[in-house]
Motif scaffolding. Sequence first.
Motif, PDB file in Angstrom:
ATOM      1  N   VAL A 150      34.424 -12.277  15.205  1.00  0.00           N
ATOM      2  CA  VAL A 150      34.944 -13.604  14.876  1.00  0.00           C
ATOM      3  C   VAL A 150      33.775 -14.547  14.669  1.00  0.00           C
ATOM      4  O   VAL A 150      32.684 -14.339  15.198  1.00  0.00           O
ATOM      5  CB  VAL A 150      35.869 -14.146  15.984  1.00  0.00           C
ATOM      6  CG1 VAL A 150      37.062 -13.226  16.194  1.00  0.00           C
ATOM      7  CG2 VAL A 150      35.116 -14.343  17.301  1.00  0.00           C
ATOM      8  N   GLY A 151      34.007 -15.590  13.877  1.00  0.00           N
ATOM      9  CA  GLY A 151      32.915 -16.527  13.663  1.00  0.00           C
ATOM     10  C   GLY A 151      33.270 -17.628  12.696  1.00  0.00           C
ATOM     11  O   GLY A 151      34.398 -17.738  12.213  1.00  0.00           O
ATOM     12  N   ALA A 152      32.282 -18.465  12.457  1.00  0.00           N
ATOM     13  CA  ALA A 152      32.395 -19.566  11.504  1.00  0.00           C
ATOM     14  C   ALA A 152      31.392 -19.317  10.398  1.00  0.00           C
ATOM     15  O   ALA A 152      30.176 -19.376  10.625  1.00  0.00           O
ATOM     16  CB  ALA A 152      32.124 -20.901  12.197  1.00  0.00           C
ATOM     17  N   VAL A 153      31.878 -18.997   9.200  1.00  0.00           N
ATOM     18  CA  VAL A 153      30.992 -18.697   8.076  1.00  0.00           C
ATOM     19  C   VAL A 153      30.658 -19.984   7.333  1.00  0.00           C
ATOM     20  O   VAL A 153      31.315 -21.006   7.518  1.00  0.00           O
ATOM     21  CB  VAL A 153      31.635 -17.674   7.117  1.00  0.00           C
ATOM     22  CG1 VAL A 153      31.915 -16.377   7.823  1.00  0.00           C
ATOM     23  CG2 VAL A 153      32.903 -18.240   6.504  1.00  0.00           C
ATOM     24  N   PRO A 154      29.658 -19.948   6.471  1.00  0.00           N
ATOM     25  CA  PRO A 154      29.278 -21.143   5.712  1.00  0.00           C
ATOM     26  C   PRO A 154      30.384 -21.595   4.770  1.00  0.00           C
ATOM     27  O   PRO A 154      31.414 -20.941   4.623  1.00  0.00           O
ATOM     28  CB  PRO A 154      28.040 -20.679   4.932  1.00  0.00           C
ATOM     29  CG  PRO A 154      27.563 -19.463   5.659  1.00  0.00           C
ATOM     30  CD  PRO A 154      28.789 -18.815   6.221  1.00  0.00           C
ATOM     31  N   GLU A 155      30.142 -22.694   4.097  1.00  0.00           N
ATOM     32  CA  GLU A 155      31.115 -23.224   3.153  1.00  0.00           C
ATOM     33  C   GLU A 155      31.391 -22.208   2.051  1.00  0.00           C
ATOM     34  O   GLU A 155      30.660 -21.238   1.872  1.00  0.00           O
ATOM     35  CB  GLU A 155      30.602 -24.528   2.546  1.00  0.00           C
ATOM     36  CG  GLU A 155      29.308 -24.379   1.778  1.00  0.00           C
ATOM     37  CD  GLU A 155      28.767 -25.704   1.287  1.00  0.00           C
ATOM     38  OE1 GLU A 155      27.889 -25.683   0.410  1.00  0.00           O
ATOM     39  OE2 GLU A 155      29.229 -26.754   1.772  1.00  0.00           O
TER      40      GLU A 155
END
Length: 226
Positions: free
Chosen positions: A194-199
């Motif tokens: 899980v994570g937060a990817v770039p725009e």
Amino acid sequence: MKSVAALLIALGFAASAQAVTIVSVEAAGAQNTSISFGHLAVENFDGQPLGTIVPVNTSFAAIGVASTFTSTQILAADQYGGAGGAGNQVAVRNTGDLSITLTGRPLNYFGVWASALDAANTVSFYKGGTLLSSTNLTAYLLADAYRGNPTATFFGQNFGEKYAFFNFRVTEGYDRVVLSQNGGGGFELDNVSVGAVPEAATWVMLVAGFGFVGFASRRRRAVVAA
């Protein structure tokens, strides 16, 4: 490749009324994501007790998120799953769901090594109780190279089913993932990421580097009506 990139850009900048889940599949045999970005955490279940069939709490502390895995069965690696042919895996049996609920903040990336896949296996994303999308995984695995367990210990075993690592980007963010086995048999999983990817524009560049396989999208209005 240019037309694919254009499609991805269009999807990445879709209006907020449309929840888009972009799906890319790693090369056959890969059991982790090849996309490099910060704010990524992985659960491989090796620290969980075998046989657990009650909710399992785990922490993606590296990115400030906690999670609860429900209806979880922890198994040792076998011909059906377990990345690297060692350690543990998690399984969903018969007509069941594995629900992963995140607390802390919504995320927009989800990755998983999905094993022993059949047409009954789906991944669904939710935010605030609203279904954003539901994807049948086998639709993206047409090549025979994905058949059979790719790890050395169990290489080629269970040839009738497919194995692959999937990358998802949920543009609106998600706080719950449901992995379903809609019928008999099992759905084995490992290396849940899980994570937060770039725009979106940066994501397009990352995905285009190793090949785009497909995407699933649902308009929120259609989901609610259904």
